[in-house]
Design a protein around this motif. Sequence first.
Motif, mmCIF file in Angstrom:
data_model
loop_
_atom_site.group_PDB
_atom_site.id
_atom_site.type_symbol
_atom_site.label_atom_id
_atom_site.label_comp_id
_atom_site.label_asym_id
_atom_site.label_seq_id
_atom_site.Cartn_x
_atom_site.Cartn_y
_atom_site.Cartn_z
ATOM 1 N N TYR A 279 -17.770 -18.198 -0.061
ATOM 2 C CA TYR A 279 -19.136 -18.529 -0.459
ATOM 3 C C TYR A 279 -19.266 -18.130 -1.919
ATOM 4 N N PRO A 280 -20.257 -18.629 -2.642
ATOM 5 C CA PRO A 280 -20.364 -18.344 -4.081
ATOM 6 C C PRO A 280 -20.940 -16.953 -4.358
ATOM 7 N N LEU A 281 -20.086 -16.016 -4.729
ATOM 8 C CA LEU A 281 -20.537 -14.663 -5.051
ATOM 9 C C LEU A 281 -20.295 -14.408 -6.535
ATOM 10 N N THR A 282 -21.377 -14.202 -7.279
ATOM 11 C CA THR A 282 -21.286 -13.941 -8.719
ATOM 12 C C THR A 282 -21.515 -12.455 -8.997
ATOM 13 N N ASP A 283 -21.052 -11.994 -10.154
ATOM 14 C CA ASP A 283 -21.120 -10.568 -10.488
ATOM 15 C C ASP A 283 -22.540 -10.012 -10.453
ATOM 16 N N ASP A 284 -23.523 -10.850 -10.776
ATOM 17 C CA ASP A 284 -24.895 -10.349 -10.816
ATOM 18 C C ASP A 284 -25.432 -10.026 -9.425
ATOM 19 N N ARG A 285 -24.725 -10.455 -8.365
ATOM 20 C CA ARG A 285 -25.155 -10.133 -6.989
ATOM 21 C C ARG A 285 -24.529 -8.832 -6.474
ATOM 22 N N ILE A 286 -23.672 -8.217 -7.298
ATOM 23 C CA ILE A 286 -22.953 -6.997 -6.889
ATOM 24 C C ILE A 286 -23.503 -5.821 -7.689
ATOM 25 N N PRO A 287 -24.357 -5.006 -7.098
ATOM 26 C CA PRO A 287 -24.936 -3.885 -7.852
ATOM 27 C C PRO A 287 -23.882 -2.823 -8.163
ATOM 28 N N LYS A 288 -23.955 -2.270 -9.345
ATOM 29 C CA LYS A 288 -23.023 -1.211 -9.741
ATOM 30 C C LYS A 288 -23.470 0.155 -9.241
ATOM 31 N N TYR A 289 -24.755 0.261 -8.878
ATOM 32 C CA TYR A 289 -25.309 1.525 -8.392
ATOM 33 C C TYR A 289 -26.189 1.238 -7.180
ATOM 34 N N PRO A 290 -26.352 2.205 -6.291
ATOM 35 C CA PRO A 290 -27.241 2.008 -5.142
ATOM 36 C C PRO A 290 -28.702 2.188 -5.529
ATOM 37 N N LEU A 291 -29.586 1.817 -4.641
ATOM 38 C CA LEU A 291 -31.004 2.105 -4.837
ATOM 39 C C LEU A 291 -31.223 3.613 -4.827
ATOM 40 N N ALA A 292 -32.293 4.043 -5.484
ATOM 41 C CA ALA A 292 -32.598 5.478 -5.535
ATOM 42 C C ALA A 292 -32.856 6.030 -4.137
ATOM 43 N N GLN A 293 -33.487 5.230 -3.279
ATOM 44 C CA GLN A 293 -33.773 5.635 -1.910
ATOM 45 C C GLN A 293 -32.895 4.814 -0.976
ATOM 46 N N ARG A 294 -31.980 5.461 -0.288
ATOM 47 C CA ARG A 294 -30.992 4.755 0.529
ATOM 48 C C ARG A 294 -31.632 3.786 1.519
ATOM 49 N N ASP A 295 -32.656 4.236 2.234
ATOM 50 C CA ASP A 295 -33.198 3.430 3.334
ATOM 51 C C ASP A 295 -34.234 2.407 2.865
ATOM 52 N N ALA A 296 -34.387 2.250 1.540
ATOM 53 C CA ALA A 296 -35.275 1.212 1.003
ATOM 54 C C ALA A 296 -34.538 -0.118 0.826
ATOM 55 N N SER A 297 -33.264 -0.148 1.143
ATOM 56 C CA SER A 297 -32.480 -1.374 0.998
ATOM 57 C C SER A 297 -32.968 -2.440 1.971
#
Length: 416
Positions: free
Chosen positions: A14-32
Motif C-alpha cells: 500500500y502507499p506509505l510515505t515518510d510523512d505518515r511515519i512519526p519520528k516520535y510518539p505522542l506526549a500521552q501514550r493513550d491519546a493515540s
Amino acid sequence: MTDPKDIQIKDYTYPLTDDRIPKYPLAQRDASKLLVYDKGDISQRVFRQLPELLPEGSLMVMNNTRVIQARLHFRKAAAEGQTGALIEIFCLEPHEPRDYVLMFQQTKSCQWMCLVGNAKKWKQGPLERIISVGDRQLTLRATRISTAGGEAVVEFDWNDADVTWAQVLEATGELPIPPYLNRATEQSDMQTYQTVYSKVKGSVAAPTAGLHFTPEVLAGIDARGIERAELTLHVGAGTFRPVKSEQLGGHQMHAEWIYVPRAVVQALLRHGGECTAIGTTSVRTLESLYYIGCHIIANPEATEDDLRVEQWEPYSLKADEAGFTPTVIEALEAIDEWMLRKGVDALHTATRIIIVPGYKYHIVRRMVTNFHQPESTLLLLVAAFVGERQWRDIYHYALDNGFRFLSYGDSSLLMP
C-alpha cells in the motif's frame, strides 16, 4: 487453496510515505488513535477507550519483554593523528550461554550472535574501549569468533569480575530504535520505546502495540473484569528485515525465544482457549502453543528443544493415522500436563512460525496491533486474521483518516 510458499509479496503493499511515519510518539501514550474493525465495520476511537470495547470477563495476553541497549560502538586502533574506523556491533541473541537470564548475570565474558556494521574495516584482532560502570573504569573487548550468513559470533570480555553483562550494556549500550525513524536514539526513547509493563530483558525491538498502554488503561481493563496474563517473546532483529524474495517460500524467519508461564496456559484453559492478543509478538507466541501441544501429544517425553515450532509447520500438520487432529483445549492440556510432569513452572523454547493467508488461527480471537510496513510478514499476519479484502479496507481507512503508521504510530483493534 494457494500454497502459502507461492504467495507473491508484491500483492501485499500500500502507499506509505515518510510523512505518515512519526519520528516520535505522542506526549500521552493513550491519546493515540484506535481503528476498530468489528466484523466488517470500521470506526475510529481513542486508545484510552480500549477497555470498553473488549468483552467483560475475557482474557488479554501481553508480551512483557524489555528492550535492551543492544548496540555497542567501538573504534579501531589507528595510527597517530588519525581516527580509527567506527565499528557497530548489534547484539541479536545470546550464543553462550543461550539462556537470557544467565546471560545477563555473566561476569568477565559472554558470546552473542551479532550484526556488525562497517565489518569490512574489522579484518582481524579484538576491538577495545574503556568504559565506566558506576565508579568503576574497565576495558571492554570484542573478539569476532566466527561469521556465517551475515551474522557473527562475538565474544565480549571485560576485566572486572564484579561487573555483570547487564551492567555493561546499561552503561555503554545504545537502545536500538527502528532504522526507518532515520534519527539517532535520544534519551526520551529510553522511556517511550518501552511498554509500561516491560519486565524481562532481551528484545532488540519493542512490541509496539503495547506502547499505547498507560496505568490508567490497565486499570480500566481490570475494572471490566478482564484477566491479564503475561508471556515473553524476545523480538529479534528479523523484525526489521524486509521480505526480499518475490515468493514467500524464499523468505526465512529467524527463531525467537519464547517464555510462557504455566499460569498463562491455565488462564487460556479457563477461557476456553481464546483471548485478546496485544501485538503480533503475543500472536506468534500464542499460536505457537497449539503446535507445541501437538508435539507433546505425539511425543509426551519431548524436551524443550523438541518443542521448537518451525516456519512452515502450521501448513503441513496433518491428522494422524486414526484421523485425529488435536483441539486447542487438548493441545493446551497437553502443555499443562507436560509442565507438571517436568516439574517446571514455565515453557522455554523457540518459534519460527510464519502466519500468512491460508493459516487457521487457533487461540487469538481479538488483536491489538499497530500498522505495519508494506510487503512485510506482519502485514501478512494481519491479512490472515481479517481476510484478503478486509486488510485493504482497514489500511485504506487508516490512510484516508490521518492515522500514523509503524512503531510510534497509532493502533487498531481487530475483531473479525
